[in-house]
Design a protein around this motif. Sequence first.
Motif, mmCIF file in Angstrom:
data_model
loop_
_atom_site.group_PDB
_atom_site.id
_atom_site.type_symbol
_atom_site.label_atom_id
_atom_site.label_comp_id
_atom_site.label_asym_id
_atom_site.label_seq_id
_atom_site.Cartn_x
_atom_site.Cartn_y
_atom_site.Cartn_z
ATOM 1 N N UNK A 140 -10.803 28.720 -18.497
ATOM 2 C CA UNK A 140 -11.339 27.501 -17.890
ATOM 3 C C UNK A 140 -11.834 26.537 -18.968
ATOM 4 N N UNK A 141 -11.437 25.279 -18.850
ATOM 5 C CA UNK A 141 -11.899 24.240 -19.764
ATOM 6 C C UNK A 141 -11.187 24.193 -21.086
ATOM 7 N N UNK B 189 -9.952 37.675 -36.771
ATOM 8 C CA UNK B 189 -10.775 38.845 -37.089
ATOM 9 C C UNK B 189 -12.264 38.531 -36.948
ATOM 10 N N UNK B 190 -12.643 37.293 -37.252
ATOM 11 C CA UNK B 190 -14.047 36.909 -37.111
ATOM 12 C C UNK B 190 -14.456 36.851 -35.644
ATOM 13 N N UNK B 191 -13.558 36.384 -34.764
ATOM 14 C CA UNK B 191 -13.860 36.336 -33.329
ATOM 15 C C UNK B 191 -13.849 37.732 -32.721
ATOM 16 N N UNK B 192 -12.886 38.531 -33.105
ATOM 17 C CA UNK B 192 -12.749 39.873 -32.549
ATOM 18 C C UNK B 192 -11.804 39.878 -31.354
ATOM 19 N N UNK B 193 -11.203 41.010 -31.093
ATOM 20 C CA UNK B 193 -10.184 41.120 -30.057
ATOM 21 C C UNK B 193 -10.742 40.864 -28.654
ATOM 22 N N UNK C 260 -9.386 37.847 -26.122
ATOM 23 C CA UNK C 260 -8.792 38.165 -24.823
ATOM 24 C C UNK C 260 -9.594 37.524 -23.689
ATOM 25 N N UNK C 261 -10.913 37.475 -23.846
ATOM 26 C CA UNK C 261 -11.761 36.858 -22.813
ATOM 27 C C UNK C 261 -11.453 35.376 -22.681
ATOM 28 N N UNK C 262 -11.271 34.679 -23.808
ATOM 29 C CA UNK C 262 -10.918 33.258 -23.777
ATOM 30 C C UNK C 262 -9.581 33.042 -23.082
ATOM 31 N N UNK D 148 -5.324 27.156 -25.842
ATOM 32 C CA UNK D 148 -4.761 28.392 -25.293
ATOM 33 C C UNK D 148 -3.672 28.949 -26.209
ATOM 34 N N UNK D 149 -2.835 28.051 -26.732
ATOM 35 C CA UNK D 149 -1.782 28.497 -27.662
ATOM 36 C C UNK D 149 -2.390 29.101 -28.921
#
Length: 610
Positions: free
Chosen positions: A307-308, A292-296, A300-302, A314-315
Amino acid sequence: MQVVGITTQHEIYVVSKEHKFRINEILLIEDDSLGNPMGEVVETFSYNRFIPMGYDKGIVDAQVLKTLEQLGYDIGADEINLSKVRLFEEAIQPIQTGATVRTPEFAEVQHFLVKVQPQEGLVLGEIRSTDHLVETLPSNLKQLMKIQEQEVERDQNGVPFIFDIKAMQQYPHIGVFGGSGSGKSFGLRVMLEEIMKQSIPAIVFDPHFEMNFSHFSDGMNGIDYRTKYVSVQIGRDVGVDFSSLTTRDIERLLGAAGSLTESMVNVIQSVHKRKDSYQSFSDRIANLVDALELGKQKVEAFIYDGNGLSREQLEQYDTYQKLLNQFGSLPLSSVKGIQWRLNRLYQSGLFQHNIRAIEEGLNSGKLVVIQGSVWLLQVFSSFVIGVLYTKRRTYRDAKLQNEQGTFFPPFVIVTDEAHNFAPKGYDAPAKSVLKEIAQEGRKYGVFLIFATQRPTLLDETITAQLNSKFVFRTVRGTDIQTIKEETDLTHEEGKRLPYLRSGDVFVSSAIFGRTLAIRIRLADTTSPHVLNPFDELKEMSHQEDEGVLEVIQSLLPLSETALIRHTDEINQTLGKSWDVAQLKRELEQLAEKGKLKKVKNPFATIYDRP
């Protein structure tokens, strides 16, 4: 002794020249037509010609004086002892004025005073003003206890007060009320000792860490209570098995750690899954907070960029995305609130143990003392009482339906500061289950003993279900009013409540059908807090002085000029960090107390043996 004045079916006045009446004394009225009724002295009055005051004071009135004169009393010369006597049972007609009154023998009043034999009940104390019955008392009711009065220990000198605990099946639950210093906690200790003697399973919630029964007093009667009780501490020995909790259980537990908003309740109901362990639930909450702190959009962008990022990262973001898809509408502040409350309970050790030790203790017929801070006991009690009561209820219900069930024993729930567990006017974690036990527990063999300094603050539904009430000294007017409403204490007894000595108690019980005044017996064990704090301070000061003296003995005589050489050595031995000035102050204090001799010469001050 004779009956004087106007009499009723309830009360009479009794007069005597020689006999000085005592409060709560039992008298027998020799009136064959009424079956020789008996009563209890509730008010006394004495006067003689040396007391120049009107005769209209207290219980004396013109009608009583007229009767006295007709009976031959010289009011101007005789010392006259008067008493108001309340009959135990209502007479069918007023008592005859002039009837003879005498003190009864024990056999005549046994059914009023003793309901059960000592080996089958709780021997809690001595009934007040019954010393005149000792000569006719059976041997099995003598020498059962020690009594302490005015700091002096004495043998039993009256009829023992034996509480019939089996009668709680019909008249359940006990209340113990009294202000600070009234003897309430001492009386509760005696009650628990008697419960242990009977091997009755009980759990005690002990917020003061004082229910320790391993310290024996001088009056110990040979019973070793150390084998009859077990003490456990929340977070160290017992706790909550998180995976066994329902969503409603978790709401109650987290609500005790801090009040919950509707939004927080919604978070618990949404996120908790059946059979969740603490780790799985806390991880889900923590991940949801991060997501919730990062936001949807960022999550999704990550994931799409990737990359990297390592496989583990990723999991992690994939987990965030799933949580946001499922719980993304939940407010971040509410989820954080749940996380904070969950962490608070975890830090207390609540989720690191189970209640197996408590169950084993109850199944062995022991007293189980559960210790912890008040708020932690509130949290834990809601869980453990619910679990144990359900086990007992399930067994009894199965037996009634002729089904096979796992036996779980009947038990007693005991708590001091009971108004914290079942307060009036607002909810507490354990309040609902305690109210249920108060109303229905006797059917299943589960009983309450509630002690509190403030009966006014105790839930009224529970107070009304306490069929036996032990009332120690109480000063606060609102509490006295509550007690008078909930008991059969008379107006005279109510007036005496603020002046009761520590250890004296009124017992208002449906089992006896009337109020008894008793003196609590001397306990077989002592509280770990029995040492006066000022004596403790003096004792610690003495121990520190002796420690310093022992270290410097080999250095005496010690000159103040030599202190700098010995400071490190003294500090190392005593575990201190004194500098030279502080060490000198310690030596000065020892000299002032006479434990060192201080000698001044032209060159220095020297400290030596006295």
